[in-house]
Design a protein around this motif. Structure first.
Motif, mmCIF file in Angstrom:
data_model
loop_
_atom_site.group_PDB
_atom_site.id
_atom_site.type_symbol
_atom_site.label_atom_id
_atom_site.label_comp_id
_atom_site.label_asym_id
_atom_site.label_seq_id
_atom_site.Cartn_x
_atom_site.Cartn_y
_atom_site.Cartn_z
ATOM 1 N N ILE A 1 20.033 -15.408 35.158
ATOM 2 C CA ILE A 1 20.856 -16.619 35.181
ATOM 3 C C ILE A 1 22.333 -16.270 35.036
ATOM 4 O O ILE A 1 23.209 -16.880 35.679
ATOM 5 C CB ILE A 1 20.391 -17.590 34.083
ATOM 6 C CG1 ILE A 1 18.972 -18.101 34.410
ATOM 7 C CG2 ILE A 1 21.356 -18.747 33.936
ATOM 8 C CD1 ILE A 1 18.407 -19.049 33.397
ATOM 9 N N ILE B 1 15.399 -24.326 40.177
ATOM 10 C CA ILE B 1 16.115 -24.864 39.029
ATOM 11 C C ILE B 1 17.559 -25.138 39.467
ATOM 12 O O ILE B 1 18.029 -24.602 40.484
ATOM 13 C CB ILE B 1 16.107 -23.890 37.834
ATOM 14 C CG1 ILE B 1 16.721 -22.535 38.240
ATOM 15 C CG2 ILE B 1 14.715 -23.722 37.276
ATOM 16 C CD1 ILE B 1 16.867 -21.565 37.073
ATOM 17 N N ARG C 1 25.109 -17.217 37.800
ATOM 18 C CA ARG C 1 26.323 -17.951 37.381
ATOM 19 C C ARG C 1 27.583 -17.190 37.764
ATOM 20 O O ARG C 1 28.531 -17.758 38.332
ATOM 21 C CB ARG C 1 26.255 -18.176 35.873
ATOM 22 C CG ARG C 1 27.500 -18.829 35.275
ATOM 23 C CD ARG C 1 27.230 -19.106 33.803
ATOM 24 N NE ARG C 1 28.405 -19.662 33.165
ATOM 25 C CZ ARG C 1 29.330 -18.942 32.513
ATOM 26 N NH1 ARG C 1 29.181 -17.622 32.424
ATOM 27 N NH2 ARG C 1 30.368 -19.526 31.943
ATOM 28 N N LEU D 1 21.547 -25.172 38.027
ATOM 29 C CA LEU D 1 22.508 -24.845 36.981
ATOM 30 C C LEU D 1 23.709 -25.772 37.131
ATOM 31 O O LEU D 1 24.323 -25.850 38.210
ATOM 32 C CB LEU D 1 22.982 -23.393 37.095
ATOM 33 C CG LEU D 1 22.045 -22.293 36.551
ATOM 34 C CD1 LEU D 1 20.781 -22.178 37.384
ATOM 35 C CD2 LEU D 1 22.783 -20.952 36.487
ATOM 36 N N ASN E 1 14.370 -26.009 28.833
ATOM 37 C CA ASN E 1 15.783 -26.299 28.580
ATOM 38 C C ASN E 1 15.941 -27.012 27.243
ATOM 39 O O ASN E 1 14.975 -27.143 26.473
ATOM 40 C CB ASN E 1 16.387 -27.110 29.734
ATOM 41 C CG ASN E 1 15.675 -28.456 29.920
ATOM 42 O OD1 ASN E 1 14.918 -28.884 29.062
ATOM 43 N ND2 ASN E 1 15.933 -29.116 31.038
ATOM 44 N N GLY F 1 22.960 -22.307 28.292
ATOM 45 C CA GLY F 1 22.199 -23.504 28.609
ATOM 46 C C GLY F 1 21.247 -23.939 27.516
ATOM 47 O O GLY F 1 20.404 -24.813 27.735
ATOM 48 N N LEU G 1 11.249 -25.263 32.899
ATOM 49 C CA LEU G 1 12.060 -24.813 34.036
ATOM 50 C C LEU G 1 11.319 -23.769 34.864
ATOM 51 O O LEU G 1 11.324 -23.823 36.096
ATOM 52 C CB LEU G 1 13.386 -24.219 33.535
ATOM 53 C CG LEU G 1 14.271 -25.152 32.697
ATOM 54 C CD1 LEU G 1 15.528 -24.414 32.252
ATOM 55 C CD2 LEU G 1 14.636 -26.405 33.483
ATOM 56 N N THR H 1 13.030 -19.950 41.704
ATOM 57 C CA THR H 1 12.511 -19.286 40.498
ATOM 58 C C THR H 1 11.493 -18.207 40.832
ATOM 59 O O THR H 1 10.828 -17.673 39.928
ATOM 60 C CB THR H 1 11.849 -20.324 39.565
ATOM 61 O OG1 THR H 1 10.753 -20.939 40.250
ATOM 62 C CG2 THR H 1 12.838 -21.382 39.144
ATOM 63 N N THR I 1 24.342 -26.683 31.630
ATOM 64 C CA THR I 1 23.041 -27.350 31.562
ATOM 65 C C THR I 1 22.169 -26.843 32.702
ATOM 66 O O THR I 1 22.660 -26.665 33.828
ATOM 67 C CB THR I 1 23.185 -28.875 31.656
ATOM 68 O OG1 THR I 1 24.068 -29.317 30.615
ATOM 69 C CG2 THR I 1 21.840 -29.551 31.506
ATOM 70 N N ILE I 2 20.902 -26.619 32.421
ATOM 71 C CA ILE I 2 19.964 -26.163 33.455
ATOM 72 C C ILE I 2 18.829 -27.177 33.534
ATOM 73 O O ILE I 2 18.221 -27.536 32.514
ATOM 74 C CB ILE I 2 19.413 -24.763 33.144
ATOM 75 C CG1 ILE I 2 20.578 -23.776 32.994
ATOM 76 C CG2 ILE I 2 18.456 -24.293 34.233
ATOM 77 C CD1 ILE I 2 20.159 -22.373 32.624
#
Length: 640
Positions: free
Chosen positions: A75, A182, A79, A184, A222, A281, A228, A203, A169-170
């Motif tokens: 993740i 998912i 990001r 992000l 989450n 997250g 998730l 995923t 937030t995820i």
């Protein structure tokens, strides 16, 4: 109460062999084997289970740490790469070529990313996007609809608004795309303002890195408890929420970053659960393994040990069983012989098979059975001339010359017009007819536990209360009346095949009286007879003779009636003054015994009046005004 006491009398139950010696030997050997091998199996299972548990806990915790590391790195990389792309596009001064070429290069190197959407507060309120980058190849290969991007953003509008300059937030996007994805939601200020970035990514790589196929299950939730990432696609597609799971509750409650606990789910199944919190997250990476699966190999080993124990036990039982046959077979034969003798069959043939204690016992048992057979033969022969109960008491030496006073019910019966019937038959025919008749009548007496005292020509005298008694005069009297009703039914059956000179219809009269008698052996030391004497006996005989003028078949005296009046249906006859009695006495004709359903023609469906009884037996109604007996023979007078 009399009937209740009668029903309570039950024969003693016979004892049976429940645990033969062979079975006992087998049980003892089996017990020793089970205790010894069972103890070893238990100890091995205990110590191995403890080692397996410790290993499983460490393995589960390590798997959770690896899964958390993979999730964190993946993740973070998604990001970072997405924000780097946006920074490049922001610094291109709006160059469409740079935007297109850089996004194409990004999607080639990040094939799991489905789309990146840049939103500003102003445009988002109007429903517009500042930038929308879509991985067309991703949607084409997975046959997904790009329009679902707008559906997702529209549905999660409130959550996206909270991402403007605030927090990461995820969310689970799988329900929207029907594919493991998912989203992000990131704050971004690359253009000098608080914007939000929505990154939708697959995923697949995360699921494959969670160690599929192992006993443990790793998944990601989450901050809302929504799943998730999970090995079960349906769990993701249905947007399952695990916030009420004991493991997640403990994770939110504790301040530590990671821990392993033992817990039970809603179905009562026990799990080892490890968790690790991620700051990015506010994610939680959890790994669970069912304790039942951990100990599966231990149980398999235990089963094999149990099977081995059973095999050893089976072989031991077979060996012990065949060895015990040399002991149990002779004892079984002795047991069977004892049951045979108890049933009255004394023809027992036993041969000793050895010279041990069992052989000696077998020989003695054979001699005993021969002696019992001779005793039974003598008793049976003796019992043909007197009652079997009396014969049994005499054989045991319980009867001696002398008597005692007892309360008994005395019964007399007589065949109507026997002299006229016998005159029309040959002597052998008279004897044959009487034997058939007496056989039926005696059976009724025996079935009600009465004693046939004597036969007086065609008359039968029977007693209830001596030498055997129920202990209650009312019960004895009730048994006597039952016998009389059984005689009534048996005689009706007997008369079905009769009619004519050689086989005339038979009718009888029965007299029943209850009172004190002298019962005992009367006679001499060389010749004695067990009987009952006294006024009660004489009164019963005279009561029987009243059946003829009163046109009845069963008469009770007032003494008997008072004992059993709650259990019989009767009709009172005119008072009679009997010879030897100062006051007139009441006589009662027996109609029925309502509760005697076992007697044919009796019970609830039996006759209700004396008129019905006379009609049933073919007896005419009496005309008392025409009764006229010779004075010398008269023993009664009718009170009009």
């Amino acid at each position: 109460m009399a009937e209740e006491n009668e029903n309570k009398e039950k024969p003693e139950k016979n004892l049976t062999v429940k645990f033969p010696i062979g079975v006992k030997l087998v049980l003892i050997i089996s017990f020793l084997i089970i205790i010894s091998l069972g103890s070893i199996t238990y100890l091995v299972n205990f110590f191995v289970s403890d080692d397996v548990r410790i290993t499983a806990e460490n393995t589960n915790f390590d798997a959770n740490s690896r899964s958390a590391s993979v999730v964190k790195n993946t993740i973070s990389q998604i990001r970072s790469n997405a924000l780097l792309l946006l920074d490049v596009i922001a610094n291109s001064n709006g160059s469409e070529y740079i935007t297109r070429s850089s996004s194409s290069l990004y999607f080639d190197r990040n094939p799991d990313t489905a789309a990146i959407v840049l939103l500003s507060k102003e445009n988002f309120k109007r429903g517009d996007y500042d930038l929308r980058l879509v991985n067309n190849k991703f949607f084409a290969q997975n046959e997904l609809d790009e329009d679902q991007i707008e559906v997702f953003i529209s549905t999660e509008r409130e959550t996206i608004e909270s991402s403007f300059g605030r927090e990461v937030t995820i969310l689970n996007a799988t329900p929207f795309f029907n594919y493991g994805t998912i989203a992000l939601l990131l704050p971004w200020n690359g253009l000098g303002r608080d914007d939000a970035v929505v990154i939708i990514t697959s995923t697949d790589s995360l699921n494959s890195s969670f160690g599929g196929g192992s006993a443990s299950t790793s998944f990601v939730i989450n901050n809302r408890g929504d799943v998730l990432i999970h090995p079960d696609f349906e769990t993701m597609r249905l947007n399952a929420n695990f916030s009420d799971s004991p493991l997640i509750i403990q994770m939110r409650k504790n301040n530590d970053e990671n821990r392993q606990i033992l817990y039970k789910d809603a179905d009562g199944k026990e799990y080892f659960g490890a968790y690790q919190k991620l700051e990015l997250g506010d994610l939680g990476v959890l790994t669970t393994v069912q304790s039942e699966l951990i100990f599966e190999n231990v149980r398999a080993t235990t089963k094999r040990n149990i099977y081995l124990t059973l095999a050893v036990l089976f072989v031991s039982v077979i060996l012990v069983w065949f060895w015990s046959l040399s002991l149990s077979r002779p004892l079984k034969k002795l047991t069977g012989a004892s049951v045979q003798i108890e049933a009255g069959d004394y023809d027992v043939k036993l041969k000793p098979r050895g010279h041990d204690e069992i052989g000696v016992l077998t020989q003695s048992f054979g001699r005993m059975s021969a002696g019992l057979a001779e005793r039974e033969r003598l008793k049976d022969t003796f019992g043909r001339f007197i009652n079997k109960d009396i014969a049994e008491k005499a054989a045991r030496g319980e009867l001696a010359l002398g008597g005692e006073t007892k309360t008994c019910t005395v019964f007399f019966s007589d065949i109507r017009s026997f002299t006229a019937i016998s005159e029309k038959l040959e002597p052998f025919e008279v004897v044959e007819f009487l034997n058939q008749y007496m056989t039926r009548m005696v059976a009724c007496v025996n079935q009600t536990r009465g004693v046939v005292d004597k036969f007086i020509g065609d008359a039968v005298m029977a007693v209830w209360g001596a030498p055997v008694t129920s202990g209650d005069p009312a019960v004895d009297a009730l048994r006597c009346v039952r016998a009389a009703l059984m005689m009534r039914a048996s005689l009706r059956e007997f008369n079905k095949d009769r009619g004519g000179v050689k086989k005339p219809i038979i009718r009888i009269g029965c007299g029943i009286n209850t009172g004190p008698v002298i019962a005992g052996q009367i006679g001499s030391n060389e010749r004695m007879e067990y009987t009952v004497i006294g006024d009660t006996v004489n009164f019963a005989s005279r009561t029987e003779s009243l059946n003829k003028p009163l046109h009845t078949d069963i008469l009770l005296t007032e003494n008997t009636y008072e004992l059993i009046k709650d259990y019989v249906l009767v009709e009172q006859m005119p008072s009679v003054t009997v010879k030897g009695k100062e006051k007139p006495v009441h006589m009662y004709a027996v109609i029925n015994m309502p509760f005697a359903e076992d007697i044919p023609g009796a019970g609830k469906d039996g006759p209700k009046t004396m008129a019905e009884v006379r009609d049933l037996l073919g007896i005419d109604a009496p005309d008392l005004a025409t009764v006229n007996l010779d004075e010398e023979e008269k023993k009664y007078k009718i009170q009009k």
